[in-house]
Motif scaffolding. Sequence first.
Motif: not given
Length: 199
Positions: A157-170
Amino acid sequence: MTFPGPRLAAASALVPMLLLATVAQAHTGEGINSGFASGFWHPILGWDHVVAMVAVGLWGAFLGAPAIWILPVVFPLVMAFGGALGVIGVPLPAVETGIALSGVVLGLLIAFAVRAPIWVAAVIVGLFAIFHGHAHGQELPEAFSAYGYAVGFVVGTGLLHLVGIGFGFLTRSEAGKVAVRGAGGVIAAVGAAFLFGLA
Protein backbone atom coordinates in the motif's frame (compact mmCIF):
# COMPACT_ATOMS: atom_id res chain seq x y z
CA MET A 1 5.33 24.43 -0.93
CA THR A 2 8.68 22.98 -2.03
CA PHE A 3 8.67 19.80 -4.07
CA PRO A 4 11.54 17.39 -4.73
CA GLY A 5 13.09 17.54 -8.17
CA PRO A 6 11.84 15.79 -11.29
CA ARG A 7 14.15 12.83 -10.66
CA LEU A 8 12.17 11.78 -7.59
CA ALA A 9 8.90 12.14 -9.48
CA ALA A 10 10.29 10.09 -12.36
CA ALA A 11 11.58 7.44 -9.97
CA SER A 12 8.17 7.19 -8.33
CA ALA A 13 6.55 6.81 -11.72
CA LEU A 14 8.81 3.84 -12.46
CA VAL A 15 7.50 1.88 -9.48
CA PRO A 16 4.45 0.51 -11.36
CA MET A 17 6.70 -0.81 -14.15
CA LEU A 18 8.91 -2.61 -11.66
CA LEU A 19 5.86 -4.10 -9.97
CA LEU A 20 4.27 -5.18 -13.24
CA ALA A 21 7.42 -7.06 -14.21
CA THR A 22 6.41 -9.85 -11.83
CA VAL A 23 2.62 -9.60 -11.99
CA ALA A 24 2.21 -12.63 -14.24
CA GLN A 25 4.19 -14.74 -11.80
CA ALA A 26 2.16 -13.48 -8.84
CA HIS A 27 -1.15 -14.09 -10.58
CA THR A 28 -0.42 -17.80 -10.79
CA GLY A 29 0.72 -17.92 -7.16
CA GLU A 30 4.21 -18.91 -8.29
CA GLY A 31 6.87 -17.47 -6.07
CA ILE A 32 4.42 -16.45 -3.34
CA ASN A 33 5.89 -18.52 -0.56
CA SER A 34 5.41 -16.29 2.46
CA GLY A 35 2.76 -14.29 4.23
CA PHE A 36 4.68 -11.10 3.42
CA ALA A 37 4.69 -11.79 -0.34
CA SER A 38 1.02 -12.73 -0.34
CA GLY A 39 0.08 -9.58 1.58
CA PHE A 40 2.34 -7.42 -0.58
CA TRP A 41 0.70 -8.50 -3.83
CA HIS A 42 -2.87 -8.40 -2.59
CA PRO A 43 -3.41 -4.62 -2.93
CA ILE A 44 -1.26 -4.34 -6.04
CA LEU A 45 -3.17 -6.94 -8.06
CA GLY A 46 -6.64 -5.54 -7.37
CA TRP A 47 -7.55 -2.48 -9.43
CA ASP A 48 -10.21 -1.47 -6.92
CA HIS A 49 -7.43 -1.23 -4.30
CA VAL A 50 -4.86 0.30 -6.65
CA VAL A 51 -6.92 3.30 -7.75
CA ALA A 52 -7.89 4.25 -4.18
CA MET A 53 -4.35 3.94 -2.83
CA VAL A 54 -2.82 5.90 -5.69
CA ALA A 55 -5.58 8.49 -5.15
CA VAL A 56 -4.54 8.95 -1.51
CA GLY A 57 -1.03 9.90 -2.63
CA LEU A 58 -2.36 12.10 -5.44
CA TRP A 59 -4.78 13.98 -3.19
CA GLY A 60 -2.09 14.42 -0.54
CA ALA A 61 0.28 15.88 -3.14
CA PHE A 62 -2.49 18.13 -4.43
CA LEU A 63 -3.26 19.40 -0.91
CA GLY A 64 0.43 19.97 -0.19
CA ALA A 65 2.22 19.81 3.14
CA PRO A 66 1.47 18.39 5.63
CA ALA A 67 -1.23 16.31 3.87
CA ILE A 68 1.26 14.91 1.35
CA TRP A 69 2.89 12.97 4.20
CA ILE A 70 0.06 12.62 6.70
CA LEU A 71 -2.53 10.97 4.43
CA PRO A 72 -0.20 8.19 3.20
CA VAL A 73 0.63 7.44 6.86
CA VAL A 74 -2.97 7.54 8.11
CA PHE A 75 -4.21 5.15 5.42
CA PRO A 76 -1.91 2.14 6.12
CA LEU A 77 -2.14 2.59 9.90
CA VAL A 78 -5.94 2.55 9.90
CA MET A 79 -5.91 -0.14 7.20
CA ALA A 80 -3.87 -2.38 9.52
CA PHE A 81 -6.58 -1.92 12.16
CA GLY A 82 -9.25 -2.86 9.59
CA GLY A 83 -7.11 -5.84 8.60
CA ALA A 84 -7.01 -7.03 12.21
CA LEU A 85 -10.81 -6.84 12.33
CA GLY A 86 -11.00 -8.96 9.19
CA VAL A 87 -8.54 -11.55 10.50
CA ILE A 88 -10.43 -12.08 13.77
CA GLY A 89 -13.76 -12.22 11.95
CA VAL A 90 -15.42 -8.99 13.11
CA PRO A 91 -18.16 -8.36 10.53
CA LEU A 92 -18.19 -5.14 8.54
CA PRO A 93 -21.16 -4.47 6.25
CA ALA A 94 -20.79 -3.49 2.58
CA VAL A 95 -17.00 -3.93 2.41
CA GLU A 96 -16.86 -4.15 -1.39
CA THR A 97 -19.18 -1.15 -1.70
CA GLY A 98 -16.94 0.83 0.64
CA ILE A 99 -13.87 -0.08 -1.41
CA ALA A 100 -15.54 0.94 -4.68
CA LEU A 101 -16.83 4.18 -3.14
CA SER A 102 -13.31 5.03 -2.00
CA GLY A 103 -12.22 5.24 -5.63
CA VAL A 104 -15.27 7.29 -6.59
CA VAL A 105 -15.03 9.75 -3.69
CA LEU A 106 -11.25 10.19 -3.66
CA GLY A 107 -11.19 10.49 -7.44
CA LEU A 108 -13.87 13.20 -7.38
CA LEU A 109 -12.06 15.07 -4.60
CA ILE A 110 -9.00 15.21 -6.85
CA ALA A 111 -10.96 15.98 -10.03
CA PHE A 112 -12.75 18.91 -8.38
CA ALA A 113 -9.60 20.09 -6.59
CA VAL A 114 -11.28 19.94 -3.19
CA ARG A 115 -9.01 21.46 -0.54
CA ALA A 116 -10.36 19.97 2.66
CA PRO A 117 -8.84 20.78 6.07
CA ILE A 118 -6.23 18.21 7.04
CA TRP A 119 -8.40 16.64 9.77
CA VAL A 120 -11.32 16.21 7.34
CA ALA A 121 -9.01 14.68 4.73
CA ALA A 122 -7.56 12.30 7.35
CA VAL A 123 -11.04 11.20 8.47
CA ILE A 124 -12.13 10.52 4.88
CA VAL A 125 -8.97 8.56 4.09
CA GLY A 126 -9.12 6.66 7.40
CA LEU A 127 -12.75 5.69 6.88
CA PHE A 128 -12.03 4.12 3.51
CA ALA A 129 -8.84 2.49 4.83
CA ILE A 130 -10.95 0.38 7.23
CA PHE A 131 -12.81 -1.20 4.29
CA HIS A 132 -9.60 -1.92 2.38
CA GLY A 133 -7.92 -3.36 5.46
CA HIS A 134 -10.92 -5.53 6.34
CA ALA A 135 -10.91 -7.02 2.84
CA HIS A 136 -7.19 -7.79 3.13
CA GLY A 137 -7.66 -9.38 6.55
CA GLN A 138 -10.54 -11.57 5.41
CA GLU A 139 -8.44 -12.96 2.58
CA LEU A 140 -5.48 -14.01 4.73
CA PRO A 141 -4.25 -17.35 3.36
CA GLU A 142 -4.45 -20.02 6.06
CA ALA A 143 -0.92 -21.20 5.35
CA PHE A 144 0.69 -17.86 6.27
CA SER A 145 1.08 -15.85 9.44
CA ALA A 146 -1.17 -12.83 9.94
CA TYR A 147 1.82 -10.71 10.99
CA GLY A 148 3.86 -11.26 7.81
CA TYR A 149 0.76 -10.83 5.66
CA ALA A 150 -0.15 -7.54 7.40
CA VAL A 151 3.37 -6.15 6.97
CA GLY A 152 3.22 -7.15 3.30
CA PHE A 153 -0.02 -5.39 2.53
CA VAL A 154 1.06 -2.26 4.42
CA VAL A 155 4.31 -2.11 2.41
CA GLY A 156 2.47 -2.74 -0.88
CA THR A 157 0.00 0.00 0.00
CA GLY A 158 2.83 2.39 0.85
CA LEU A 159 4.38 1.87 -2.57
CA LEU A 160 1.07 2.65 -4.26
CA HIS A 161 0.83 5.85 -2.21
CA LEU A 162 4.33 6.77 -3.40
CA VAL A 163 3.22 6.32 -7.00
CA GLY A 164 0.37 8.76 -6.37
CA ILE A 165 2.71 11.23 -4.66
CA GLY A 166 5.16 10.95 -7.56
CA PHE A 167 2.50 11.83 -10.11
CA GLY A 168 1.16 14.47 -7.74
CA PHE A 169 4.39 16.44 -8.15
CA LEU A 170 3.02 17.41 -11.56
CA THR A 171 0.89 19.95 -9.69
CA ARG A 172 3.88 22.31 -9.76
CA SER A 173 2.66 23.50 -13.16
CA GLU A 174 -0.78 24.54 -14.34
CA ALA A 175 -0.74 21.87 -17.05
CA GLY A 176 0.27 19.33 -14.42
CA LYS A 177 -2.65 20.33 -12.21
CA VAL A 178 -5.02 19.71 -15.10
CA ALA A 179 -3.42 16.29 -15.69
CA VAL A 180 -3.73 15.35 -12.01
CA ARG A 181 -7.37 16.44 -11.93
CA GLY A 182 -7.96 14.39 -15.07
CA ALA A 183 -6.38 11.40 -13.34
CA GLY A 184 -8.84 11.96 -10.50
CA GLY A 185 -11.68 11.70 -13.00
CA VAL A 186 -10.28 8.42 -14.32
CA ILE A 187 -9.96 7.06 -10.77
CA ALA A 188 -13.58 8.03 -10.03
CA ALA A 189 -14.71 6.28 -13.22
CA VAL A 190 -12.84 3.09 -12.30
CA GLY A 191 -14.36 3.20 -8.82
CA ALA A 192 -17.83 3.68 -10.35
CA ALA A 193 -17.25 0.66 -12.62
CA PHE A 194 -16.59 -1.49 -9.56
CA LEU A 195 -19.49 0.07 -7.69
CA PHE A 196 -21.98 -0.80 -10.42
CA GLY A 197 -20.47 -4.21 -11.22
CA LEU A 198 -19.03 -3.19 -14.58
CA ALA A 199 -15.47 -4.24 -13.72
